[in-house]
Design an enzyme around this catalytic site. Structure first.
Site, PDB file in Angstrom:
ATOM      1  N   GLU A   1       0.840  -1.484   0.677  1.00 51.02           N
ATOM      2  CA  GLU A   1      -0.233   0.344   0.273  1.00 51.02           C
ATOM      3  C   GLU A   1       0.771   1.260  -0.271  1.00 51.02           C
ATOM      4  OE1 GLU A   1      -2.799   0.327   3.040  1.00 51.02           O
ATOM      5  OE2 GLU A   1      -3.986  -0.741   1.646  1.00 51.02           O
TER       6      GLU A   1
ATOM      7  N   HIS B   1       9.629 -27.198   0.141  1.00 44.26           N
ATOM      8  CA  HIS B   1       9.629 -27.878  -0.671  1.00 44.26           C
ATOM      9  C   HIS B   1       7.985 -27.890  -1.477  1.00 44.26           C
ATOM     10  CE1 HIS B   1      11.641 -30.745   2.033  1.00 44.26           C
ATOM     11  NE2 HIS B   1      11.046 -29.654   2.706  1.00 44.26           N
TER      12      HIS B   1
ATOM     13  N   LYS C   1     -13.628   0.774  -3.073  1.00 43.89           N
ATOM     14  CA  LYS C   1     -14.167   1.760  -2.215  1.00 43.89           C
ATOM     15  C   LYS C   1     -15.697   2.405  -2.709  1.00 43.89           C
ATOM     16  CE  LYS C   1     -11.036   1.539   2.385  1.00 43.89           C
ATOM     17  NZ  LYS C   1     -10.762   2.754   2.787  1.00 43.89           N
TER      18      LYS C   1
HETATM   19  O1  PA5 Z   1      -3.413   1.249   5.632  1.00 44.93           O
HETATM   20  C1  PA5 Z   1      -4.207   1.703   5.266  1.00 44.93           C
HETATM   21  O2  PA5 Z   1      -4.902   3.048   5.318  1.00 44.93           O
HETATM   22  C2  PA5 Z   1      -5.695   1.536   5.275  1.00 44.93           C
HETATM   23  O3  PA5 Z   1      -5.193  -0.297   4.903  1.00 44.93           O
HETATM   24  C3  PA5 Z   1      -7.091   1.272   5.932  1.00 44.93           C
HETATM   25  O4  PA5 Z   1      -6.745   1.056   6.835  1.00 44.93           O
HETATM   26  C4  PA5 Z   1      -7.581   0.481   5.428  1.00 44.93           C
HETATM   27  O5  PA5 Z   1      -8.706   0.558   4.109  1.00 44.93           O
HETATM   28  C5  PA5 Z   1      -8.895   0.811   6.555  1.00 44.93           C
HETATM   29  O6  PA5 Z   1      -9.588   2.039   6.452  1.00 44.93           O
HETATM   30  P1  PA5 Z   1     -10.039   2.921   7.094  1.00 44.93           P
HETATM   31  O7  PA5 Z   1      -9.421   2.114   8.882  1.00 44.93           O
HETATM   32  O8  PA5 Z   1     -10.889   4.011   7.259  1.00 44.93           O
HETATM   33  O9  PA5 Z   1     -11.398   2.143   7.812  1.00 44.93           O
END
Ligand code: PA5
Length: 396
Positions: A262, A283, A383
């Protein structure tokens, strides 16, 4: 102590180019220090920690278990940490159930059965308060609580962890509320209530915090790691394989994959993270790593000391480490570059320190790749699509 070795099993031509990334160090550190999103590198207040700890004690005294609802950066940190220290054949003393990562009806059905005889508390965690899976599962559990306890009492079973920006969750009635600061992105939120509250039910969070702060001394090591990875990427090594030898660290590699994917995977750039558990995967994927397409490099995360169990007068832990040494030698002979991170032993403080190290390194890496380390526009695309399709039935 943690030892970093980014040289012994790395090709000399890559190391020769290191000067190129070193020239960028000052600029990267400046970008990092000027970022509005590095709240995670500052100290968490003692009052905050005490509030988290007191709430965890209240949960333990008044409920049978804690149900954590969250996804991505809002759950992986605490989940990975707690899994790492779980006993193999026993649950943690206080039960914490993680939900919100699947819409599987089998899972939800089994969850309701599991919770049937339990007096449970829900900790819903979402920075934005707008994530579909989290909101949906939270509302699903709220209906269960409503059926059992009636409208007035639902709030006595709910703890909200979100950003205090007036989102839907922020205004929910609850037992206690915790803030995820706006200057901390989800996957960098380990040192917030998002992770510390679930962890405080089974761990000493003051130890976690102490270890985490020690990670701030690893700026040079974190930059070296980011720099060598970047050079390997430029040589066509577009996949990084995290190799571990303790099954309980599998969830930790999931946390790593999320952190780096990310952070870097934007604008057509980034290293694709994957993971292997040794000796199991020698393996299976081991064949590819030894002789297949040379698109990957490996990062070993190991620890030297563990429980002492003897086999024919030999310490099995020594045998395990010798096997890992031979895997490193074999894979390097097969032209795989290998980076090594070795902890003396796996304990709460060392893992917390390592978490800080990886977060530092991931953010430096984002800057080396020329992307914003702290956003995730790609995740937002799905989203938004889900919101368009389901807005009428789910309150986001
Ligand atoms: O690292 C990030 O920003 C994302 O992985 C969010 O944590 C994830 O999409 C969840 O978002 P939220 O905390 O707004 O529900």
């Amino acid at each position: 102590m943690i030892k970093f070795d980014f040289e012994t099993h790395v090709d000399s031509n890559i190391l020769e180019e290191y000067k190129e990334v070193l020239n960028k160090k000052e600029e990267v550190l400046e970008q990092f220090n000027n970022s509005r999103m590095i709240g995670w590198s500052k100290h968490i207040g003692k009052n905050n920690l005490d509030k988290i700890n007191n709430t965890a004690n209240y949960i333990k005294e008044n409920f049978d278990c804690l149900v954590v609802v969250g996804v991505g950066g809002s759950y992986l940190g605490s989940y990975a940490f707690s899994q790492t220290f779980k006993k193999y054949f026993k649950p943690h003393p206080f039960e914490v159930i993680y939900v919100g990562t699947t819409l599987s009806t089998k899972f939800l059905n089994d969850l309701l059965v599991e919770l049937e005889d339990k007096n449970y508390c829900v900790n819903v965690i979402s920075k934005t308060g707008k994530t579909m899976e989290t909101n949906m599962i939270y509302n699903f559990l709220k209906e269960d609580l409503l059926r059992r306890y009636g409208y007035e009492s639902v709030k006595d079973h709910v703890i909200i962890t979100t950003s205090d920006d007036g989102n839907n969750l922020d205004s929910e009635p609850c037992l206690e509320k915790f803030d995820i600061p706006k200057n901390i992105a989800g996957r960098y939120s380990f040192l917030t209530a998002a992770h510390l509250l679930p962890l405080a039910t089974n761990f000493d969070i003051y130890d976690i915090v102490d270890g985490y702060y020690e990670g701030a001394n690893l700026i040079d090591e974190a930059f070296n790691y980011a720099g060598i990875r970047y050079l390997l990427f430029k040589q066509g090594k577009i996949v990084e394989n995290y190799s571990i030898h303790e099954e309980h660290m599998v969830a930790f590699t999931e946390w790593l994959k999320q952190l780096f994917a990310e952070t870097e995977g934007k604008e057509g750039k980034g290293i694709l993270p994957m993971s292997t558990l040794y000796t199991r995967d020698l393996h299976s994927l081991g064949q590819f790593i030894q002789e297949g397409n040379k698109i990957l490099f490996e990062t070993f995360i190991r620890f030297k000391k563990s429980n002492i169990i003897n086999y024919k007068s030999l310490d099995i832990n020594d045998i395990n480490n010798k096997v890992l040494d031979s895997v490193i030698t074999a894979h390097h002979k097969g032209n795989t570059n290998i980076l090594e991170i070795t902890m003396d032993e796996l304990n709460v403080k060392e893992l917390s320190k390592l978490i800080y190290f990886f977060m530092l390194s991931a953010s430096f890496s984002g800057y080396l790749f020329g992307v914003n380390p702290f956003d995730h526009p790609g995740v937002d695309v799905y989203k938004e699509e889900a919101k368009n399709l389901l807005d009428e039935v789910i309150n986001f």
